[in-house]
Design a protein around this motif. Sequence first.
Motif, PDB file in Angstrom:
ATOM      1  N   ILE A 160       0.879  -1.156   0.205  1.00 36.40           N
ATOM      2  CA  ILE A 160      -0.059   0.073  -0.063  1.00 36.40           C
ATOM      3  C   ILE A 160       0.979   1.039  -0.064  1.00 36.40           C
ATOM      4  O   ILE A 160       1.769   1.502   0.921  1.00 36.40           O
ATOM      5  CB  ILE A 160      -0.993   0.032   1.216  1.00 36.40           C
ATOM      6  N   THR A 161       0.578   2.018  -0.814  1.00 32.97           N
ATOM      7  CA  THR A 161       1.448   3.337  -1.119  1.00 32.97           C
ATOM      8  C   THR A 161       0.433   4.440  -0.575  1.00 32.97           C
ATOM      9  O   THR A 161      -0.610   4.368  -0.396  1.00 32.97           O
ATOM     10  CB  THR A 161       1.913   3.664  -2.526  1.00 32.97           C
ATOM     11  N   ARG A 162       1.033   5.579  -0.323  1.00 32.76           N
ATOM     12  CA  ARG A 162       0.197   6.916   0.302  1.00 32.76           C
ATOM     13  C   ARG A 162      -0.660   7.128  -1.054  1.00 32.76           C
ATOM     14  O   ARG A 162      -1.973   7.392  -0.582  1.00 32.76           O
ATOM     15  CB  ARG A 162       1.058   8.036   0.593  1.00 32.76           C
ATOM     16  N   LYS A 163      -0.365   7.064  -2.076  1.00 32.28           N
ATOM     17  CA  LYS A 163      -1.275   7.248  -3.494  1.00 32.28           C
ATOM     18  C   LYS A 163      -2.201   6.272  -3.352  1.00 32.28           C
ATOM     19  O   LYS A 163      -3.412   6.730  -3.569  1.00 32.28           O
ATOM     20  CB  LYS A 163      -0.352   7.333  -4.589  1.00 32.28           C
ATOM     21  N   SER A 164      -1.854   4.992  -2.978  1.00 37.83           N
ATOM     22  CA  SER A 164      -3.145   4.035  -3.415  1.00 37.83           C
ATOM     23  C   SER A 164      -4.113   4.041  -2.172  1.00 37.83           C
ATOM     24  O   SER A 164      -5.320   3.980  -2.328  1.00 37.83           O
ATOM     25  CB  SER A 164      -2.533   2.685  -3.297  1.00 37.83           C
ATOM     26  N   LEU A 165      -3.706   4.575  -0.942  1.00 41.50           N
ATOM     27  CA  LEU A 165      -4.434   4.729   0.041  1.00 41.50           C
ATOM     28  C   LEU A 165      -5.368   5.877  -0.096  1.00 41.50           C
ATOM     29  O   LEU A 165      -6.616   5.923   0.211  1.00 41.50           O
ATOM     30  CB  LEU A 165      -3.448   4.787   1.377  1.00 41.50           C
ATOM     31  N   LYS A 166      -4.529   7.054  -0.460  1.00 35.87           N
ATOM     32  CA  LYS A 166      -5.517   8.272  -1.021  1.00 35.87           C
ATOM     33  C   LYS A 166      -6.717   8.000  -1.967  1.00 35.87           C
ATOM     34  O   LYS A 166      -7.719   8.162  -1.663  1.00 35.87           O
ATOM     35  CB  LYS A 166      -4.798   9.387  -1.185  1.00 35.87           C
ATOM     36  N   ARG A 167      -6.407   7.196  -3.022  1.00 33.65           N
ATOM     37  CA  ARG A 167      -7.235   6.594  -4.066  1.00 33.65           C
ATOM     38  C   ARG A 167      -8.497   5.880  -3.447  1.00 33.65           C
ATOM     39  O   ARG A 167      -9.544   6.047  -3.448  1.00 33.65           O
ATOM     40  CB  ARG A 167      -6.451   6.018  -5.263  1.00 33.65           C
ATOM     41  N   MET A 168      -8.116   4.928  -2.710  1.00 38.54           N
ATOM     42  CA  MET A 168      -9.008   4.010  -1.962  1.00 38.54           C
ATOM     43  C   MET A 168      -9.824   4.970  -1.135  1.00 38.54           C
ATOM     44  O   MET A 168     -11.186   4.763  -1.025  1.00 38.54           O
ATOM     45  CB  MET A 168      -8.423   2.804  -1.354  1.00 38.54           C
ATOM     46  N   LEU A 169      -9.412   5.520  -0.277  1.00 41.78           N
ATOM     47  CA  LEU A 169     -10.441   6.459   0.492  1.00 41.78           C
ATOM     48  C   LEU A 169     -11.200   7.306   0.032  1.00 41.78           C
ATOM     49  O   LEU A 169     -12.323   7.469   0.563  1.00 41.78           O
ATOM     50  CB  LEU A 169      -9.418   7.306   1.799  1.00 41.78           C
ATOM     51  N   SER A 170     -10.686   7.876  -1.047  1.00 47.97           N
ATOM     52  CA  SER A 170     -11.439   8.733  -1.851  1.00 47.97           C
ATOM     53  C   SER A 170     -12.808   8.145  -2.448  1.00 47.97           C
ATOM     54  O   SER A 170     -13.889   8.749  -2.804  1.00 47.97           O
ATOM     55  CB  SER A 170     -10.794   9.565  -2.988  1.00 47.97           C
ATOM     56  N   THR A 171     -12.974   6.819  -2.680  1.00 43.71           N
ATOM     57  CA  THR A 171     -13.827   5.984  -3.424  1.00 43.71           C
ATOM     58  C   THR A 171     -14.864   5.936  -2.216  1.00 43.71           C
ATOM     59  O   THR A 171     -15.987   5.522  -2.329  1.00 43.71           O
ATOM     60  CB  THR A 171     -13.315   4.891  -3.829  1.00 43.71           C
ATOM     61  N   PHE A 172     -14.452   6.146  -0.838  1.00 43.24           N
ATOM     62  CA  PHE A 172     -15.509   6.004   0.372  1.00 43.24           C
ATOM     63  C   PHE A 172     -15.892   7.320   0.591  1.00 43.24           C
ATOM     64  O   PHE A 172     -16.310   7.870   1.632  1.00 43.24           O
ATOM     65  CB  PHE A 172     -14.913   5.352   1.434  1.00 43.24           C
ATOM     66  N   GLY A 173     -15.301   8.507  -0.240  1.00 42.36           N
ATOM     67  CA  GLY A 173     -16.058   9.872   0.055  1.00 42.36           C
ATOM     68  C   GLY A 173     -14.902  10.467   1.086  1.00 42.36           C
ATOM     69  O   GLY A 173     -15.436  11.913   1.460  1.00 42.36           O
ATOM     70  N   GLU A 174     -13.864  10.025   1.389  1.00 38.48           N
ATOM     71  CA  GLU A 174     -12.743  10.500   2.167  1.00 38.48           C
ATOM     72  C   GLU A 174     -11.743  11.360   1.558  1.00 38.48           C
ATOM     73  O   GLU A 174     -11.222  11.026   0.648  1.00 38.48           O
ATOM     74  CB  GLU A 174     -11.995   9.672   3.188  1.00 38.48           C
ATOM     75  N   SER A 175     -11.743  12.517   2.011  1.00 35.78           N
ATOM     76  CA  SER A 175     -10.804  13.506   1.324  1.00 35.78           C
ATOM     77  C   SER A 175      -9.651  13.787   2.093  1.00 35.78           C
ATOM     78  O   SER A 175      -9.766  14.372   3.408  1.00 35.78           O
ATOM     79  CB  SER A 175     -11.366  15.021   1.033  1.00 35.78           C
ATOM     80  N   ILE A 176      -8.387  13.227   1.818  1.00 35.35           N
ATOM     81  CA  ILE A 176      -7.370  13.206   2.813  1.00 35.35           C
ATOM     82  C   ILE A 176      -5.964  13.447   2.126  1.00 35.35           C
ATOM     83  O   ILE A 176      -5.923  13.119   0.783  1.00 35.35           O
ATOM     84  CB  ILE A 176      -7.397  11.857   3.703  1.00 35.35           C
ATOM     85  N   SER A 177      -5.412  14.236   2.505  1.00 38.64           N
ATOM     86  CA  SER A 177      -4.073  14.613   1.805  1.00 38.64           C
ATOM     87  C   SER A 177      -3.052  13.537   1.794  1.00 38.64           C
ATOM     88  O   SER A 177      -2.928  12.547   2.515  1.00 38.64           O
ATOM     89  CB  SER A 177      -3.312  15.996   2.801  1.00 38.64           C
ATOM     90  N   LEU A 178      -2.146  13.410   1.013  1.00 41.46           N
ATOM     91  CA  LEU A 178      -1.208  12.664   0.733  1.00 41.46           C
ATOM     92  C   LEU A 178      -0.276  12.733   2.065  1.00 41.46           C
ATOM     93  O   LEU A 178       0.135  11.639   2.734  1.00 41.46           O
ATOM     94  CB  LEU A 178       0.140  12.814  -0.161  1.00 41.46           C
ATOM     95  N   GLU A 179       0.125  13.659   2.842  1.00 43.37           N
ATOM     96  CA  GLU A 179       0.743  13.940   4.085  1.00 43.37           C
ATOM     97  C   GLU A 179      -0.046  13.078   5.284  1.00 43.37           C
ATOM     98  O   GLU A 179       0.649  12.378   5.997  1.00 43.37           O
ATOM     99  CB  GLU A 179       1.027  15.197   4.558  1.00 43.37           C
TER     100      GLU A 179
END
Length: 146
Positions: free
Chosen positions: A100-119
């Motif tokens: 799991i990379t920070r980008k893949s985590l961000k992508r997956m969380l966005s599919t759940f409606g979560e807006s989160i920064s790479l940091e």
Amino acid sequence: MINCNNSYKRIFKRFDEGGDGKLSPSELCRFLETIGEVQLPMEEARELMESMDPNGDGLLGLDEFVGWMEREVKLGDEERKIKELREAFRMYAMEGSECITRKSLKRMLSTFGESISLEDCCVMIGEFDVNEDGIPSFDEFKLMML
């Protein structure tokens, strides 16, 4: 809630053809065939019986049978959990990646409606990145989830 021990006792009695309170290798074979397992050659049934027979009498008593059934059910539950975790992990990992990379985590969380920064993703990853390489593996994901 069903009492598993009573169910196991009923099963045991059904396959204890001699009514002696012990399952022989042939009775164990019949049980395994009935529940849809493989047809076990008698020699393999004897070997399996030895692995489950702490008193070494070559027969399986009720307590030994119940203990074996409980271990088998627990093992099946654990295998199912691992399979489900692997499927969840694949959702978070990038395609073709085993981490799991920070980008893949961000992508997956966005599919759940979560807006989160790479940091913030880096911080989340750091919480379960045991070897601190910045890229959680399946084993690290599993530790976090179990």
